[in-house]
Scaffold this active site. Sequence first.
Site, short mmCIF file in Angstrom:
data_model
loop_
_atom_site.label_atom_id
_atom_site.label_comp_id
_atom_site.label_asym_id
_atom_site.label_seq_id
_atom_site.Cartn_x
_atom_site.Cartn_y
_atom_site.Cartn_z
N TYR A 101 99.17 -6.05 43.90
CA TYR A 101 98.78 -6.38 42.53
C TYR A 101 97.56 -5.57 42.08
CZ TYR A 101 102.08 -10.19 42.93
OH TYR A 101 103.23 -10.93 43.10
N TYR B 226 115.31 -7.03 56.54
CA TYR B 226 115.29 -6.55 55.16
C TYR B 226 113.96 -5.90 54.76
CZ TYR B 226 119.94 -8.13 54.87
OH TYR B 226 121.29 -8.24 55.10
N GLN C 85 102.26 -22.70 43.30
CA GLN C 85 103.70 -22.56 43.10
C GLN C 85 104.49 -23.69 43.78
OE1 GLN C 85 104.69 -18.64 44.58
NE2 GLN C 85 103.38 -17.61 43.09
N GLU D 164 114.02 -7.37 44.53
CA GLU D 164 115.21 -6.87 45.20
C GLU D 164 116.41 -7.80 45.05
OE1 GLU D 164 112.98 -4.61 48.96
OE2 GLU D 164 114.42 -6.22 49.33
N HIS E 1 104.81 -18.80 47.44
CA HIS E 1 105.89 -18.10 48.15
C HIS E 1 106.58 -19.01 49.16
CE1 HIS E 1 104.36 -13.73 47.25
NE2 HIS E 1 104.29 -14.53 46.19
#
Length: 356
Positions: free
Chosen positions: A248, A237, A69, A227, A134
């Site tokens: 997953y 949070y 990513q 979210e 991430h």
Amino acid sequence: MIGAVVAAETSDYQTKVVVKGLDNPWSIAFISNNDWLVTERSGALRRIINGQLDVNPVAGVPDVLYAGQGGLSEIFLHPKFDVNRFVYLSFSAADTTDRKGNALVIVRGRLQGNKLSDVTTIFKSDPLRKTAAHYGARIQFLADGTMLITSGDGFNYREQAQSLDNHFGKLLRLNDDGSIPSDNPFLSTPGALPEIWSYGHRNPQGLIIAKDGTVFEHEHGPKGGDELNIIQPGKNYGWPAITYGVDYSGATISPFTEKPGMEQPIKYWVPSIAPSDMVLYQGAMFPQWVGSLFVSALVPGDVRRLAMSENKVISEDIMFSEFGRIRSIAEAPDGSLILAVDGNEGSLIRVSADSP
């Protein structure tokens, strides 16, 4: 809350492909209505002038780690760009001493013609990660001139999102030169990194600041549990101690969706939509959309228009589902919306009002 979802009417707008052939476009910035910058995750910063893609990428962009990513991510203009020509880039980069490790890096440079000069690293995440996932990597400026940066949990480091001695799963607040503001919330907390502004995040890739200062953030959940949050400094949070998703594999990450001292989202999605970017519409082209949050999504690929009232989501419309994975959404100076379609043959789509 989840709430009802409906398909939007298409009679109020038209869409047009502006640019084709982009290599995984990730972020868009507007110098003017006719001069755009767009990042390609593979490492190039591209310029679009009068709707035409410049064949020559912007020079001076640092090397990036293009893997998983990772790659070149955010492009963001300094609020006083017209005066100082500062632009900010976020990207993943291999460490120069530990080649197995990498980090989220933020640099600042001056855009002069088609070249970045005076490029300086103002942030590098710590500790290093061995994963290429991430990163978060979004940037926004607050009204006081400080900047917020989203930093993801690195996928394999989720438990560290609850600790204040690292950058995994955090929102960070810096001055525009990378120094630490004197009023950050954890300056006096023993062991805490002074740049941390909030914590307990997974992979935050949407960040918008409203005119009244409200900070909206969205983040990818695991399997379910994406979210939308309102961020306040110093708050926790919850990830991964609380979540509306599962792993997953289907395994439980946490049996809890709420705990004392941990904030609740104003909306969550089950199943996941993979939210990728966000804009709070304020343009004149679509007065009926003013005040709506537009959330781009990768799965299955669409945009969600969230009608808001007193910082609560009152309705959700699905839009632009015909284009596939939408990596980014931005509001152009003329009030049109620009969608970045993901992929190695990515494109930019302009959404405008119907011609009279």
